[in-house]
Enzyme design. Structure first.
Site, PDB file in Angstrom:
ATOM      1  N   TYR A   1       0.807  -1.050   0.003  1.00  0.00           N
ATOM      2  CA  TYR A   1      -0.097   0.166  -0.178  1.00  0.00           C
ATOM      3  C   TYR A   1       0.760   1.266   0.143  1.00  0.00           C
ATOM      4  CZ  TYR A   1      -4.391  -2.171   0.124  1.00  0.00           C
ATOM      5  OH  TYR A   1      -5.690  -2.674  -0.500  1.00  0.00           O
TER       6      TYR A   1
ATOM      7  N   ASN B   1     -12.149   5.240  -6.132  1.00  0.00           N
ATOM      8  CA  ASN B   1     -10.875   5.319  -6.127  1.00  0.00           C
ATOM      9  C   ASN B   1     -10.361   5.971  -5.198  1.00  0.00           C
ATOM     10  OD1 ASN B   1     -11.167   4.636  -8.869  1.00  0.00           O
ATOM     11  ND2 ASN B   1     -11.073   6.515  -9.817  1.00  0.00           N
TER      12      ASN B   1
ATOM     13  N   HIS C   1     -14.438   3.926  -1.059  1.00  0.00           N
ATOM     14  CA  HIS C   1     -13.650   2.784  -0.617  1.00  0.00           C
ATOM     15  C   HIS C   1     -12.242   3.560   0.298  1.00  0.00           C
ATOM     16  CE1 HIS C   1     -14.764  -0.075  -3.911  1.00  0.00           C
ATOM     17  NE2 HIS C   1     -15.709  -0.139  -3.128  1.00  0.00           N
TER      18      HIS C   1
ATOM     19  N   CYS D   1      -4.614   4.642  12.564  1.00  0.00           N
ATOM     20  CA  CYS D   1      -4.082   3.755  13.712  1.00  0.00           C
ATOM     21  C   CYS D   1      -5.090   2.677  14.095  1.00  0.00           C
ATOM     22  CB  CYS D   1      -3.834   4.576  14.788  1.00  0.00           C
ATOM     23  SG  CYS D   1      -3.576   3.617  16.358  1.00  0.00           S
TER      24      CYS D   1
ATOM     25  N   GLY E   1     -15.407   4.628 -16.240  1.00  0.00           N
ATOM     26  CA  GLY E   1     -14.333   4.027 -15.717  1.00  0.00           C
ATOM     27  C   GLY E   1     -14.240   2.966 -14.682  1.00  0.00           C
TER      28      GLY E   1
ATOM     29  N   ASN F   1     -16.715   4.580 -20.813  1.00  0.00           N
ATOM     30  CA  ASN F   1     -15.705   3.431 -20.594  1.00  0.00           C
ATOM     31  C   ASN F   1     -14.952   2.972 -21.950  1.00  0.00           C
ATOM     32  OD1 ASN F   1     -14.361   0.739 -19.885  1.00  0.00           O
ATOM     33  ND2 ASN F   1     -15.712   1.210 -17.948  1.00  0.00           N
TER      34      ASN F   1
HETATM   35  P1  OAD Z   1     -11.496  -1.961 -12.514  1.00  0.00           P
HETATM   36  O1  OAD Z   1     -10.157  -2.070 -12.734  1.00  0.00           O
HETATM   37  O2  OAD Z   1     -12.429  -3.203 -12.158  1.00  0.00           O
HETATM   38  O3  OAD Z   1     -12.164  -1.465 -13.895  1.00  0.00           O
HETATM   39  C1  OAD Z   1     -11.550  -0.357 -14.548  1.00  0.00           C
HETATM   40  C2  OAD Z   1     -12.519  -0.018 -15.560  1.00  0.00           C
HETATM   41  O4  OAD Z   1     -11.944   1.082 -16.278  1.00  0.00           O
HETATM   42  C3  OAD Z   1     -12.816  -1.054 -16.651  1.00  0.00           C
HETATM   43  O5  OAD Z   1     -13.998  -1.245 -17.096  1.00  0.00           O
HETATM   44  C4  OAD Z   1     -11.858  -0.403 -18.010  1.00  0.00           C
HETATM   45  O6  OAD Z   1     -12.394  -0.944 -19.271  1.00  0.00           O
HETATM   46  C5  OAD Z   1     -12.091   0.853 -17.815  1.00  0.00           C
HETATM   47  N1  OAD Z   1     -10.885   1.837 -18.340  1.00  0.00           N
HETATM   48  C6  OAD Z   1      -9.507   1.582 -18.411  1.00  0.00           C
HETATM   49  N2  OAD Z   1      -9.060   2.855 -18.843  1.00  0.00           N
HETATM   50  C7  OAD Z   1      -9.924   3.592 -19.039  1.00  0.00           C
HETATM   51  C8  OAD Z   1     -10.035   4.983 -19.738  1.00  0.00           C
HETATM   52  N3  OAD Z   1      -8.858   5.376 -20.169  1.00  0.00           N
HETATM   53  N4  OAD Z   1     -11.182   5.621 -19.823  1.00  0.00           N
HETATM   54  C9  OAD Z   1     -12.241   4.871 -19.301  1.00  0.00           C
HETATM   55  N5  OAD Z   1     -12.407   3.564 -18.966  1.00  0.00           N
HETATM   56  C10 OAD Z   1     -11.359   3.164 -18.832  1.00  0.00           C
HETATM   57  O7  OAD Z   1     -11.681  -0.700 -11.440  1.00  0.00           O
HETATM   58  P2  OAD Z   1     -12.996  -0.383 -10.520  1.00  0.00           P
HETATM   59  O8  OAD Z   1     -14.317  -0.632 -11.291  1.00  0.00           O
HETATM   60  O9  OAD Z   1     -12.798   0.793 -10.048  1.00  0.00           O
HETATM   61  O10 OAD Z   1     -11.495  -2.082  -4.585  1.00  0.00           O
HETATM   62  O11 OAD Z   1     -12.918  -1.385  -9.335  1.00  0.00           O
HETATM   63  C11 OAD Z   1     -13.834  -1.537  -8.309  1.00  0.00           C
HETATM   64  C12 OAD Z   1     -12.878  -1.981  -6.820  1.00  0.00           C
HETATM   65  O12 OAD Z   1     -12.377  -3.289  -7.117  1.00  0.00           O
HETATM   66  C13 OAD Z   1     -11.656  -1.106  -6.614  1.00  0.00           C
HETATM   67  O13 OAD Z   1     -12.151   0.215  -5.753  1.00  0.00           O
HETATM   68  C14 OAD Z   1     -10.925  -2.207  -5.850  1.00  0.00           C
HETATM   69  C15 OAD Z   1     -10.940  -3.107  -6.825  1.00  0.00           C
HETATM   70  O14 OAD Z   1     -10.785  -4.337  -5.996  1.00  0.00           O
HETATM   71  C16 OAD Z   1     -10.922  -2.293  -3.403  1.00  0.00           C
HETATM   72  O15 OAD Z   1      -9.622  -2.592  -3.521  1.00  0.00           O
HETATM   73  C17 OAD Z   1     -11.672  -2.543  -2.266  1.00  0.00           C
END
Ligand code: OAD
Length: 263
Positions: free
Chosen positions: A79, A118, A135, A143, A205, A231
């Site tokens: 992290y 994010n 998140h 802490c 995204g 997306n």
């Molecule tokens: P993901 O990594 O699951 O999805 C990212 C999305 O962004 C995908 O649908 C891609 O197609 C899209 N993408 C990539 N580049 C892009 C761009 N330049 N413009 C537009 N879209 C684009 O990420 P999240 O949906 O945010 O949680 O994931 C959700 C959660 O899963 C996160 O917050 C995290 C993860 O595990 C935890 O860690 C608790």
């Protein structure tokens, strides 16, 4: 005129008159800032250090309370590495366009809320005001004993796992929500209140596979919102929205703002 341009115009027309706009964002919004997403299509020839994070790393060994209990050193090192990456990144035109969207809506007395999955704080740094972090944030650490939070210096921790400055012998952890943990209640309540009231809803995204964020679009649609996905690729939400804008958010969102508000 291409289909995509027609859809962009249609969404811009909706945005121009919208009274209540709700946006949910995910890792794709920060991809053009150089931050890796978690999932999604990855070119086979892409260097390993650019691939989606959950392709290279196991979330069960890094993003759960059990993983932290089992190996706090490994988890906090990972992290801290990501924290420094987020601090080194800059907001991209997608973040800036969302901040502009909020200013335009607010300037005519409308309501705007941005819910982000994010943890990178880039929406804040781009000027967005009403941001709800679903998140948590990797920029803040907490802490484990007292729950107090602070923003560590923008340099690596000296020791791993890092000791808490608040309580002798206690550890620090990132102030993020791990798998199996509850989302902040105030943020969830805001989402359950605002999503159903939206007249225009954007999902941007995000792969729309992690709940509850993935369910907000349906909450909005059920109450009559016009729903839009921005997306690069198809997602779990694509067939559930009214309009799809396919492409990088850093390109689509600035064009949308330009069309809607003639800037
Ligand atoms: P993901 O990594 O699951 O999805 C990212 C999305 O962004 C995908 O649908 C891609 O197609 C899209 N993408 C990539 N580049 C892009 C761009 N330049 N413009 C537009 N879209 C684009 O990420 P999240 O949906 O945010 O949680 O994931 C959700 C959660 O899963 C996160 O917050 C995290 C993860 O595990 C935890 O860690 C608790």
């Amino acid at each position: 005129m291409s289909d995509q341009t027609n859809i962009l115009r249609l969404v811009a027309d909706r945005l121009r008159v919208a009274r209540r706009v709700v946006v949910v964002t995910g890792a794709g919004v920060s991809a053009e800032s150089g931050l890796r997403t978690f999932r999604g299509a990855t070119a086979a020839d892409m260097p390993k250090d650019m691939q989606a994070l959950w392709r290279e790393f196991d979330p069960m060994k890094l993003a759960t309370p059990e993983a932290f209990d089992a190996n706090p050193e490994m988890v906090t090192r990972w992290y801290d590495w990501r924290r420094l990456g987020c601090l080194a990144a800059e907001p991209n035109p997608g973040h800036t366009a969302l901040a502009a969207m909020e200013r335009h809506i607010a300037s005519r007395g409308g309501d705007f809320a941005l819910f982000t999955q994010n943890v990178d704080r880039l929406h804040h740094r781009a000027g967005s005001q009403r941001v709800f972090e679903l998140h948590g944030s990797i920029i803040e650490w907490r802490c484990v004993q007292t729950g107090e939070t602070f923003e560590p210096e923008p340099t690596p921790f000296e020791r791993f796992p890092p000791p808490s400055p608040f309580h002798p012998g206690a550890l620090l952890r990132p102030n993020v929500v791990w798998f199996g943990e509850a989302l902040p209640e105030s943020v969830l309540l805001a989402a359950f209140d605002l999503a159903p009231k939206a007249d225009l809803f954007f999902t941007i995204g995000t792969s729309s596979v992690v709940y509850p964020a993935a369910g907000f679009v349906e909450m909005a649609a059920r109450e009559g919102a016009f729903t839009v996905e921005v997306n690069k690729d198809d997602t779990a939400a694509t067939t559930r929205v009214d309009a799809v804008l396919r492409g990088p958010s850093g390109e689509i969102l600035p064009r949308l703002i330009e069309l809607a508000f003639e800037v």
